[in-house]
Motif scaffolding. Structure first.
Motif, mmCIF file in Angstrom:
data_model
loop_
_atom_site.group_PDB
_atom_site.id
_atom_site.type_symbol
_atom_site.label_atom_id
_atom_site.label_comp_id
_atom_site.label_asym_id
_atom_site.label_seq_id
_atom_site.Cartn_x
_atom_site.Cartn_y
_atom_site.Cartn_z
ATOM 1 N N ALA A 105 -9.899 9.371 -8.566
ATOM 2 C CA ALA A 105 -8.870 8.513 -9.151
ATOM 3 C C ALA A 105 -7.843 8.127 -8.086
ATOM 4 N N ALA A 106 -7.462 9.098 -7.254
ATOM 5 C CA ALA A 106 -6.480 8.834 -6.199
ATOM 6 C C ALA A 106 -7.055 7.845 -5.185
ATOM 7 N N GLU A 107 -8.356 8.036 -4.832
ATOM 8 C CA GLU A 107 -8.995 7.120 -3.879
ATOM 9 C C GLU A 107 -9.055 5.714 -4.452
ATOM 10 N N ALA A 108 -9.400 5.626 -5.745
ATOM 11 C CA ALA A 108 -9.492 4.321 -6.393
ATOM 12 C C ALA A 108 -8.129 3.640 -6.409
ATOM 13 N N ALA A 109 -7.098 4.426 -6.704
ATOM 14 C CA ALA A 109 -5.747 3.877 -6.742
ATOM 15 C C ALA A 109 -5.341 3.381 -5.357
ATOM 16 N N ALA A 110 -5.676 4.154 -4.329
ATOM 17 C CA ALA A 110 -5.336 3.772 -2.955
ATOM 18 C C ALA A 110 -6.070 2.482 -2.581
ATOM 19 N N ALA A 111 -7.345 2.393 -2.992
ATOM 20 C CA ALA A 111 -8.138 1.202 -2.687
ATOM 21 C C ALA A 111 -7.532 -0.018 -3.382
ATOM 22 N N ARG A 112 -7.119 0.190 -4.645
ATOM 23 C CA ARG A 112 -6.496 -0.916 -5.387
ATOM 24 C C ARG A 112 -5.199 -1.372 -4.691
ATOM 25 N N ALA A 113 -4.394 -0.403 -4.275
ATOM 26 C CA ALA A 113 -3.131 -0.718 -3.624
ATOM 27 C C ALA A 113 -3.382 -1.485 -2.319
ATOM 28 N N LYS A 114 -4.424 -1.038 -1.588
ATOM 29 C CA LYS A 114 -4.751 -1.698 -0.320
ATOM 30 C C LYS A 114 -5.188 -3.142 -0.595
ATOM 31 N N ARG A 115 -6.039 -3.301 -1.626
ATOM 32 C CA ARG A 115 -6.481 -4.657 -1.985
ATOM 33 C C ARG A 115 -5.281 -5.537 -2.321
ATOM 34 N N LYS A 116 -4.362 -4.961 -3.106
ATOM 35 C CA LYS A 116 -3.160 -5.724 -3.481
ATOM 36 C C LYS A 116 -2.389 -6.136 -2.228
ATOM 37 N N ARG A 117 -2.242 -5.197 -1.274
ATOM 38 C CA ARG A 117 -1.525 -5.498 -0.026
ATOM 39 C C ARG A 117 -2.238 -6.614 0.738
ATOM 40 N N ASP A 118 -3.574 -6.470 0.842
ATOM 41 C CA ASP A 118 -4.364 -7.464 1.563
ATOM 42 C C ASP A 118 -4.199 -8.835 0.929
ATOM 43 N N GLU A 119 -4.271 -8.867 -0.422
ATOM 44 C CA GLU A 119 -4.133 -10.146 -1.130
ATOM 45 C C GLU A 119 -2.746 -10.738 -0.890
ATOM 46 N N ALA A 120 -1.737 -9.891 -0.906
ATOM 47 C CA ALA A 120 -0.366 -10.355 -0.702
ATOM 48 C C ALA A 120 -0.216 -10.967 0.704
ATOM 49 N N GLU A 121 -0.858 -10.291 1.682
ATOM 50 C CA GLU A 121 -0.767 -10.780 3.054
ATOM 51 C C GLU A 121 -1.470 -12.136 3.191
ATOM 52 N N GLU A 122 -2.615 -12.285 2.483
ATOM 53 C CA GLU A 122 -3.370 -13.535 2.555
ATOM 54 C C GLU A 122 -2.559 -14.682 1.986
ATOM 55 N N GLU A 123 -1.763 -14.395 0.932
ATOM 56 C CA GLU A 123 -0.984 -15.454 0.286
ATOM 57 C C GLU A 123 0.115 -15.979 1.191
ATOM 58 N N GLU A 124 0.618 -15.150 2.077
ATOM 59 C CA GLU A 124 1.738 -15.582 2.947
ATOM 60 C C GLU A 124 1.311 -16.672 3.905
#
Length: 124
Positions: A105-124
């Motif tokens: 669950a922790a790994e999945a949450a970390a992966a989700r957070a990383k994806r969110k960060r990556d997506e946020a960076e792409e939007e900039e």
């Protein structure tokens, strides 16, 4: 009891239930141990006059009965030890499953957070 209600239980509840089973098995084991100690103290004493055949025979019979009942208690002790071991192994299995699930669950949450960060960076 309507069937097995295990599916409805959370991991935490299963673990608590198993802890209870361990504690009960442990109490049963200790009870049997106390029983055996008490029995040992009640071991029949030999008669005062070893020349008295009837008394010796009666004592021998008492001793044989005593040995048989002690043997029975020791077998019961072995069964209870085994039951406790089984309960403890099952508890360890449940706890390690819970740990694994928590890690995933922790790994999945970390992966989700990383994806969110990556997506946020792409939007900039």
């Amino acid at each position: 009891g309507g069937g097995s209600g295990d599916e409805a239980m959370t991991e935490e509840e299963l673990i608590e239930k198993q802890k209870g089973a361990c504690a009960a098995a442990k109490r049963a084991l200790e009870e049997t141990q106390r029983c055996i100690e008490k029995k040992r103290e009640e071991s029949p004493k030999p008669p005062d006059s070893s020349g008295d055949d009837a008394a010796m025979r009666a004592w021998a019979k008492k001793l044989a009965d005593f040995a048989a009942s002690l043997e029975e208690a020791l077998e019961e002790l072995d069964r209870r030890k085994a039951a406790l071991q089984v309960a403890q192994v099952e508890l360890a299995r449940l706890e390690s499953m819970r740990r694994k699930a928590a890690m995933l669950a922790a790994e999945a949450a970390a992966a989700r957070a990383k994806r969110k960060r990556d997506e946020a960076e792409e939007e900039e």
